[in-house]
Every structure is written in structure tokens, then in C-alpha cells.
Motif scaffolding. Structure first.
Motif, PDB file in Angstrom:
ATOM      1  N   ASN A   1       0.401  -1.151  -0.250  1.00 34.91           N
ATOM      2  CA  ASN A   1      -0.334   0.015  -0.074  1.00 34.91           C
ATOM      3  C   ASN A   1       0.894   1.215  -0.180  1.00 34.91           C
ATOM      4  OD1 ASN A   1      -3.184  -0.870   0.202  1.00 34.91           O
ATOM      5  ND2 ASN A   1      -1.952  -2.330   2.041  1.00 34.91           N
ATOM      6  N   VAL A   2       2.131   1.216   0.035  1.00 33.90           N
ATOM      7  CA  VAL A   2       3.147   2.331   0.227  1.00 33.90           C
ATOM      8  C   VAL A   2       3.686   2.470  -0.940  1.00 33.90           C
ATOM      9  CG1 VAL A   2       4.091   3.271   1.387  1.00 33.90           C
ATOM     10  CG2 VAL A   2       3.068   2.309   2.945  1.00 33.90           C
ATOM     11  N   PRO A   3       4.664   3.891  -1.577  1.00 32.01           N
ATOM     12  CA  PRO A   3       5.107   3.502  -2.903  1.00 32.01           C
ATOM     13  C   PRO A   3       6.371   3.077  -2.369  1.00 32.01           C
ATOM     14  CG  PRO A   3       3.532   5.367  -2.411  1.00 32.01           C
ATOM     15  CD  PRO A   3       3.408   4.496  -1.218  1.00 32.01           C
ATOM     16  N   VAL A   4       6.989   1.741  -2.921  1.00 32.64           N
ATOM     17  CA  VAL A   4       8.235   1.661  -2.096  1.00 32.64           C
ATOM     18  C   VAL A   4       9.434   1.700  -3.440  1.00 32.64           C
ATOM     19  CG1 VAL A   4       7.585  -0.063  -0.867  1.00 32.64           C
ATOM     20  CG2 VAL A   4       7.456  -0.493  -2.590  1.00 32.64           C
ATOM     21  N   TYR A   5      11.032   1.838  -3.908  1.00 27.91           N
ATOM     22  CA  TYR A   5      12.023   1.627  -3.557  1.00 27.91           C
ATOM     23  C   TYR A   5      12.943   0.703  -5.008  1.00 27.91           C
ATOM     24  CZ  TYR A   5      15.186   4.465  -6.414  1.00 27.91           C
ATOM     25  OH  TYR A   5      16.567   5.138  -6.838  1.00 27.91           O
ATOM     26  N   SER A   6      13.167   0.608  -5.858  1.00 25.14           N
ATOM     27  CA  SER A   6      13.141  -0.322  -6.307  1.00 25.14           C
ATOM     28  C   SER A   6      15.107  -0.401  -6.214  1.00 25.14           C
ATOM     29  CB  SER A   6      12.617  -1.385  -6.972  1.00 25.14           C
ATOM     30  OG  SER A   6      11.846  -1.626  -6.866  1.00 25.14           O
ATOM     31  N   TYR A   7      15.161  -0.701  -4.725  1.00 25.99           N
ATOM     32  CA  TYR A   7      16.967  -0.009  -4.842  1.00 25.99           C
ATOM     33  C   TYR A   7      17.554  -1.428  -5.535  1.00 25.99           C
ATOM     34  CZ  TYR A   7      16.820   3.212  -1.712  1.00 25.99           C
ATOM     35  OH  TYR A   7      16.092   4.680  -0.453  1.00 25.99           O
ATOM     36  N   ASP A   8      16.704  -2.892  -5.090  1.00 28.16           N
ATOM     37  CA  ASP A   8      17.312  -4.678  -5.226  1.00 28.16           C
ATOM     38  C   ASP A   8      16.287  -4.776  -6.299  1.00 28.16           C
ATOM     39  OD1 ASP A   8      19.155  -6.593  -5.795  1.00 28.16           O
ATOM     40  OD2 ASP A   8      19.909  -5.637  -3.807  1.00 28.16           O
ATOM     41  N   ARG A   9      16.331  -4.799  -7.967  1.00 27.59           N
ATOM     42  CA  ARG A   9      15.723  -5.854  -8.116  1.00 27.59           C
ATOM     43  C   ARG A   9      14.929  -7.039  -7.604  1.00 27.59           C
ATOM     44  NH1 ARG A   9      15.321  -3.130 -13.791  1.00 27.59           N
ATOM     45  NH2 ARG A   9      17.308  -2.668 -13.226  1.00 27.59           N
ATOM     46  N   ALA A  10      16.882  -7.646  -7.581  1.00 24.58           N
ATOM     47  CA  ALA A  10      16.943  -8.806  -8.376  1.00 24.58           C
ATOM     48  C   ALA A  10      16.620  -9.566  -6.340  1.00 24.58           C
ATOM     49  CB  ALA A  10      18.611  -9.126  -8.157  1.00 24.58           C
ATOM     50  N   ALA A  11      16.431  -8.861  -5.780  1.00 22.36           N
ATOM     51  CA  ALA A  11      16.406  -9.214  -4.089  1.00 22.36           C
ATOM     52  C   ALA A  11      14.944  -9.024  -4.396  1.00 22.36           C
ATOM     53  CB  ALA A  11      16.826  -8.088  -2.979  1.00 22.36           C
ATOM     54  N   ARG A  12      14.384  -8.024  -4.209  1.00 19.24           N
ATOM     55  CA  ARG A  12      12.857  -7.933  -4.056  1.00 19.24           C
ATOM     56  C   ARG A  12      11.759  -9.240  -4.454  1.00 19.24           C
ATOM     57  NH1 ARG A  12       9.362  -3.021  -6.252  1.00 19.24           N
ATOM     58  NH2 ARG A  12       7.458  -4.108  -5.565  1.00 19.24           N
ATOM     59  N   PHE A  13      12.138  -9.619  -6.469  1.00 19.47           N
ATOM     60  CA  PHE A  13      12.358 -10.418  -6.628  1.00 19.47           C
ATOM     61  C   PHE A  13      12.613 -12.366  -5.958  1.00 19.47           C
ATOM     62  CE2 PHE A  13      13.275 -14.262  -9.303  1.00 19.47           C
ATOM     63  CZ  PHE A  13      12.107 -14.725 -10.127  1.00 19.47           C
ATOM     64  N   ILE A  14      13.418 -12.001  -5.161  1.00 14.83           N
ATOM     65  CA  ILE A  14      13.888 -13.151  -4.358  1.00 14.83           C
ATOM     66  C   ILE A  14      12.747 -13.021  -3.770  1.00 14.83           C
ATOM     67  CG2 ILE A  14      15.101 -14.344  -3.144  1.00 14.83           C
ATOM     68  CD1 ILE A  14      17.523 -13.933  -5.308  1.00 14.83           C
ATOM     69  N   TRP A  15      12.327 -12.097  -2.801  1.00 14.59           N
ATOM     70  CA  TRP A  15      12.428 -12.224  -1.273  1.00 14.59           C
ATOM     71  C   TRP A  15      10.618 -11.721  -0.531  1.00 14.59           C
ATOM     72  CZ3 TRP A  15      17.194  -9.136   0.684  1.00 14.59           C
ATOM     73  CH2 TRP A  15      17.805 -10.166   1.099  1.00 14.59           C
ATOM     74  N   ALA A  16      10.465 -10.828  -2.083  1.00 15.93           N
ATOM     75  CA  ALA A  16       8.838 -10.918  -2.174  1.00 15.93           C
ATOM     76  C   ALA A  16       7.768 -12.215  -2.364  1.00 15.93           C
ATOM     77  CB  ALA A  16       8.149  -9.691  -3.050  1.00 15.93           C
ATOM     78  N   ASN A  17       6.657 -12.001  -1.371  1.00 16.60           N
ATOM     79  CA  ASN A  17       5.775 -13.272  -1.221  1.00 16.60           C
ATOM     80  C   ASN A  17       4.485 -12.807  -1.314  1.00 16.60           C
ATOM     81  OD1 ASN A  17       4.664 -14.942  -0.544  1.00 16.60           O
ATOM     82  ND2 ASN A  17       5.631 -15.261   1.161  1.00 16.60           N
ATOM     83  N   SER A  18       4.124 -12.613  -3.140  1.00 18.87           N
ATOM     84  CA  SER A  18       2.375 -12.282  -2.852  1.00 18.87           C
ATOM     85  C   SER A  18       1.620 -12.462  -2.569  1.00 18.87           C
ATOM     86  CB  SER A  18       2.306 -11.774  -4.910  1.00 18.87           C
ATOM     87  OG  SER A  18       2.794 -13.779  -5.233  1.00 18.87           O
TER      88      SER A  18
END
Length: 678
Positions: free
Chosen positions: A258-275
């Protein structure tokens, strides 16, 4: 692979191709990553030349080099022959692990775990060391050298407050957790390779609550610029996603969604995000929170975009990214940033006014002495951190926080106690009790706003206007007062430079001064309620007539006895809201008795702070008692009494109908009270 003129920088080409190969097995990506990794391993150094020129061997860029090398080594390992693996292992040892150990033994500045840069450098280097550990012919010094990274990272998690606060602030928490390197990379690798779980650290496990509680209601960025932070950046998506996933934290997942977040690190976001992780609405949380060891307090009316947020700070100033901001505050309400912090200029530390404004007391909503723009010490002594939270109470209808900050003024003041009380959700009250250590002085209180023409003043009321919202500042003390409206330096809400101005108010020179200011945000079309100043002996306060209810609040730090406007108390502060139906709210700070119009509302056998809300069927609130004992609370005929969620046996409480008081025991510290009535 590298940027022109910057051979020490690792490019994302290596990382993303290695990740694609690890996830999909795509050989084109894998072979590209392999070639890039071997080129990386051929570099003579991973340290920025400017860092080497300063006599250091590693910096946070070394950590990014190390993470990329360690991850890629792990991900494309099947494509490497033993000679190539040895080449990479040697590069990791020679360019990251060994120089880091040398810097650590020499006490280099990045060995200070209180800095986000330490998490970047040592966290990344630790990841690389863990990636090669136990593989091939292990360097006999690897375990010893790895110990330096582990020592710093172990200290890093110890720096979190018990509630999850980070002393450098929200932006630097984000950066230190995840930005191409950082603490989360190390903690994940350590857990997998050695089975050691730093995520279990009690302070760190609450880290996601820090950005949540200090989230500006407009959600335009991760922070209001409190501390040495910028206005315009979102929290790192990879960091909040990992915290949500690691702990199954639905509130962190709400933030991520719900909050605009910043993709400092897209690789780590891909690995760690759990929709698939369900989110939890933060409206179920306590509205306000104190982060004890760092001296930060968030007073909120809720977590929606129309709610109010008051940020307050009085505590240790970190050597990294600290500001002279003891007893400083900011105020957001009705979707607008009304009283603001200095933030970070668009050109950062190179700004010509960074030292004389952004990094000076004059840029904060606090107090100057004799117009000295640098009244507070930038780095107080270790013996006196310069500020501390001395009182905090929170409920769904009333909050109050007090900070003591005389130590920040290096002997000039004997006392600087600031109390901010939040009468939810409507308005805030600022009360300062200041004493000089010697001689008369001029004390100036500051209020900063966005917009060059946003502040006006008429009589005893200043008005700050922002996009159809007006913050009325009713100045009851000092009286009379002088004032000035001064242009400040630009700030960056939304990433755009915006002019600022600030109001400075002061009374005549004296050895003591009290500031009392009512801060009431309203739509531009609404009028400020009638407010009358109250004085009696040493007590100072106000009475506010607001429609069908009246608020009375008085302060008496000397505890000479409050007796004005129908309120009688032996506390340092007392508050009563009454209407045609009777008393609706009451609050007491540091006292044992409170009465209104001859009716006792609260009595305690020990010094306490308390707040209660009264309805036709319930009395609810909180008591913070200095010791165990008995309390008496005004109530209709009671049916049941609950203390901290436990229903008291009928024999443990008594009710006196003639006085309307119910009496029962409470322990020392905080007790949540609920009295059901008939």
C-alpha cells in the motif's frame, strides 16, 4: 560490464544474468554471467580510489562488489571449472575478506556497527566469505577473517532499540538493510551456511514497525526528513518484502502493498517478495509508539492518509547521520505536512548551507538560545546524550510525551523540558519549561513550514497554510512576545525543491521561560475554537470551547498545585474534557489526584500518569504507576473491571456510590483498564 571511469563498480549485468540462470537454467544467461564473473575476479582491487587515498582498504562499495561476487559464484557454480572457481575464491579473499579484516584490526571507521555503511560493507563481505566457505582448498585464514564481518554484524543488530528503531532514522535503516548489499543479505547467508539466526534478535525482529510508525500520512515518501534523511525516497522494496516474508509479518506486507516503495535492488525484491502473504491492516495496532533507546516517538491518530502524525525526538545523536534535533518535532495532519524537519537538500552534503542550516539547530522545530543558530551540540558527550524521553503515555484518544534536553546545550541550560500532548484526533499542545543555568537569556521557539509565504500572524495566533489546510498556532505564552518570519532553505517533499520559511517567537530576556502553544489544524474554511488562557499560581494552561464540549488543560511542573477552570490536581499536568453529559475524557501526568468541579476523577496511592475515556457503558484508559498500589476511578455503577485483559474478581474491587469512585489494585508500570458500567 563497468561504467566508464569507474572500474571498481560492479554492474547489474552479472547479477541479473546469474539469477536468470539459477532460476531458469538458461545457458545463454549463465555463460554471460560466468564471463562477467571471471572479469570481476581479474580486478586488482574492489576499493574506490578515494577510499584508498584516505588510508582505508574497504568501503560500502566493497560490500557491493563482494555480494555480487559471492552470489554469482553460488548461482553459476555448475558452469565453473575448478581453476575458475579458485580464481574467484582468491579474488574474494584478496579484494574483500582479507583487507576487511585488516581494516577491522586497525579500527577503521567502518568498524562502527552504528552506521548503515557498516552493514553494507561488512554484510556484503560476510556474504562473499560464506559463499566460498568449505569449498575447494579453503584459505586457512578464512574463518578468522570472516570473524571480523560477523563481529560487526552481531553488534549491528544490537544497535536496534528493543522495539525495532534504528538510531540513524528510517532512510538509513532502509539503505543499511538492502541496497545491492546490506544486513539482510548477510543474515540470510549466515542462516543457511552456519545455521545462526540473527533474525531472532528481539530488537531486529521489530524493525518493520519503525518505518510503519513514522510513515507520513500522505505516503509520498518513507520519511518526513526526521533526522538526516531525505523527503523524497521510498523505503526499499526488497527490505520491507524480506521483513514481511521472514517473519510472516502482515503489517510489513500491508506496507509493501500500500505504500510506494523504491526498488533499490530488483534482484533481491524478486527473491524475497511473497505476493501470497496476507496483509494486516495497521488500524488494529496501537496508534502510537515509543522507540526507547533511540528517543524517537510517533504519536498518531491512525494510519490512514487523513490521519495525523506527530514525530518527536529526544535521545542519543548517532555519530553517523545525526542532527542537533533534541526535543524537535514535526506535525502532519489532514493530508499535509504542516510543521516540517529540514530533510536533506537536493545536492546533499555539498550544499553551501548544509553546515549552517540543515545541520544546525536553527533548521529544527526546537529552541534557540540568544539567537545562536547552533545552540545545541552536534555531538554531545558520551556521559550526556543531550536528550531523553522522560514521560510517555498513549491511548486511542490522548497521547503525551515529554523530553528533557538541557544537556544538548552544553551547560547553558539547567532545564529544557518539552511536553507535546495530542488530543486526538483534533489538536496538539506544546509546553516548554526552560531554565537558564545562569544569567538572563533570550529563548526562541522555532516552527518550520513549507512555502515561502505560508506563515502569517495576527495578534496571538500564527497561521501556517498548506494546500487548503491551515495550522493555527495559538501562542498563550510568552505574553507578550516578539516574532519574526524568516526564509529557510529549500526542502524536497516529493523530490522537488520547495521553499520554506520559519516562525521564531520569543519573550523578554529572563532566567526562566515557558512556551505554551496550541497547534490546531483545520480546513481553511473552518474557524479556530475560542481559547482562553488560564493562570493560577505556578500553573499555566487554557480552556477551549469547542461546540458542545470544553477542554481544560493545565501545566504545573513545580507541582505547586493546579486549581483553575474547575480542575484541581497535584500533578505536573492535568486535562479534562467535559460536555453536557459530564466528563468525557481526563488525563494526569506525574501526580496522584485529579478532580473536576469537586468530583474526584482519579486517585492513586503512588505517583502516576493516567488517561481515561468515559462513555455511558464504559470507562477505559491506562495507568502508568510508579509502584504497585490502589487506584480509584470515577465511574457509573460498575459491572466488571478488567486490568491488562484479566477480569478482576468482584471481591478485589469496591464501589462507593456517593462519591462515584471504584477502587481496585494495580501493579507498577503500565496497566490497561476497562470498567463496564450499567
Amino acid at each position: 560490464m563497468t561504467e566508464p571511469g569507474a572500474p571498481w563498480s560492479a554492474n547489474e549485468v552479472l547479477r541479473y544474468n546469474a539469477l536468470v540462470y539459477a532460476v531458469t537454467g538458461n545457458l545463454t544467461a549463465g555463460n554471460k554471467a560466468k564471463a562477467e564473473l571471471l572479469e570481476l575476479a581479474s580486478w586488482p582491487s574492489s576499493t574506490h580510489p578515494d577510499i584508498e587515498a584516505d588510508g582505508h582498504l574497504v568501503d560500502y562499495d566493497t560490500g557491493k562488489f563482494a555480494v555480487v561476487a559471492g552470489e554469482a559464484y553460488d548461482w553459476v557454480y555448475p558452469l565453473l571449472n575448478e581453476t575458475e572457481r579458485e580464481l574467484v575464491r582468491t579474488a574474494i579473499m584478496d579484494n574483500a575478506v582479507e583487507p576487511a579484516h585488516t581494516d577491522y584490526m586497525n579500527g577503521a571507521y567502518l568498524s562502527d556497527a552504528r552506521s548503515n555503511r557498516a552493514a553494507h560493507a561488512w554484510g556484503g563481505i560476510g556474504v562473499a566469505a560464506l559463499a566460498i566457505m568449505g569449498d575447494g582448498t579453503e584459505d586457512p585464514n578464512l574463518q578468522t577473517y570472516f570473524g571480523a564481518s560477523h563481529a560487526v554484524m552481531d553488534e549491528y543488530v544490537d544497535e536496534f532499540s528493543p522495539e525495532g528503531g534504528w538510531p540513524e532514522g528510517v532512510s538509513y535503516l532502509s539503505y543499511g538493510l538492502c541496497d545491492g548489499s546490506g544486513a539482510l543479505f548477510y543474515m540470510d547467508a549466515l542462516k543457511r551456511v552456519k545455521g545462526e539466526n540473527l533474525y531472532a534478535h528481539p530488537g531486529f525482529s521489530g524493525a518493520s514497525s519503525f518505518p510503519l510508525y513514522f510513515l507520513p500520512p500522505d505516503r509520498a515518501a518513507a520519511t518526513d526528513g526526521f533526522g538526516d534523511s531525505g523527503f523524497s525516497e521510498g523505503f526499499a522494496a526488497c527490505a520491507i518484502a524480506k521483513l514481511a516474508n521472514e517473519y510472516g509479518d502482515g503489517y510489513a506486507q500491508w506496507y509493501y502493498n500500500n505504500v510506494p516503495v523504491y526498488s533499490y535492488d530488483r534482484a533481491a525484491r524478486f527473491i524475497w517478495a511473497n505476493s501470497s502473504l496476507p496483509e494486516s491492516d495497521p488500524s488494529s495496532l496501537p496508534q502510537s509508539k515509543q522507540f526507547t533507546s533511540i528517543g524517537w516517538v510517533a504519536l498518531r491518530s491512525g494510519f490512514s492518509e487523513s490521519d495525523a502524525l506527530i514525530q518527536f525526538k529526544s535521545g542519543p545523536i548517532p555519530e553517523s547521520h545525526g542532527r542537533p534535533d533534541q526535543n524537535a518535532f514535526a506535525f502532519d495532519a489532514l493530508g499535509e505536512r504542516l510543521l516540517v524537519c529540514p530533510g536533506m537538500p537536493s545536492d546533499g552534503y555539498s550544499n553551501p548551507h548544509y553546515n549552517d542550516y540543515y545541520f544546525a539547530t536553527v533548521s529544527e522545530n526546537t529552541v534557540l538560545i540568544n539567537n545562536d543558530t547552533m545552540s545545541q551540540a552536534r555531538y554531545p558527550s558520551e556521559d550526556d546524550p543531550g536528550g531523553s524521553i522522560t514521560g510517555f503515555i498513549t491511548t486511542g484518544f490522548y497521547d503525551s510525551v515529554t523530553g528533557a534536553a538541557e544537556g544538548a546545550y552544553e551547560g547553558v541550560l539547567a532545564k529544557f523540558d518539552r511536553t507535546i500532548s495530542f488530543v486526538k484526533p483534533d489538536y496538539a499542545v506544546l509546553f516548554d519549561d526552560i531554565e537558564s543555568s545562569e544569567y538572563e537569556k533570550e529563548f526562541e521557539s522555532l516552527f518550520h513550514a513549507l512555502g515561502s509565504g505560508s506563515i502569517s500572524i495576527a495578534g496571538d495566533t500564527a497561521v501556517i497554510t498548506r494546500n487548503g489546510v491551515k495550522l493555527h498556532a495559538k501562542i498563550l505564552s510568552p505574553s507578550p512576545f516578539d516574532y519574526d518570519i524568516i526564509a529557510g532553505e529549500p526542502q524536497q517533499p516529493g523530490g522537488v525543491d520547495t521553499a520554506t520559511s520559519y516562525l521564531k517567537i520569543w519573550g523578554s530576556r529572563a532566567e526562566t521561560q515557558k512556551f505554551l502553544v496550541i497547534l490546531y489544524p483545520l480546513p481553511a474554511s473552518s474557524a479556530l475554537p475560542q481559547i482562553t488562557k488560564l493562570e493560577n499560581g505556578s500553573a499555566l494552561g487554557y480552556r477551549m470551547e469547542n461546540g458542545g464540549s470544553n477542554d481544560t488543560m493545565l501545566f504545573d511542573p513545580s507541582k505547586g498545585g493546579i486549581n483553575s477552570g474547575g480542575v484541581v490536581s497535584n500533578g505536573a499536568q492535568a486535562f479534562v474534557r467535559n460536555s453536557l453529559g459530564g466528563v468525557a475524557r481526563s488525563a494526569l501526568s506525574s501526580g496522584s489526584s485529579l478532580a473536576f468541579n469537586s468530583q474526584t476523577l482519579f486517585a492513586s496511592s503512588s505517583t502516576s500518569s493516567a488517561a481515561f475515556n468515559y462513555t455511558a457503558s464504559r470507562v477505559g484508559g491506562i495507568v502508568d504507576a510508579s509502584g504497585a498500589g490502589a487506584i480509584s476511578v470515577h465511574s457509573r455503577t460498575p459491572v466488571s473491571v478488567t486490568v491488562n485483559g484479566a477480569v478482576l474478581p468482584g471481591a478485589s474491587w469496591s464501589y462507593d456510590a456517593p462519591t462515584g469512585l471504584i477502587s481496585f489494585p494495580v501493579g507498577g508500570g503500565n496497566s490497561t483498564i476497562e470498567i463496564q458500567t450499567s
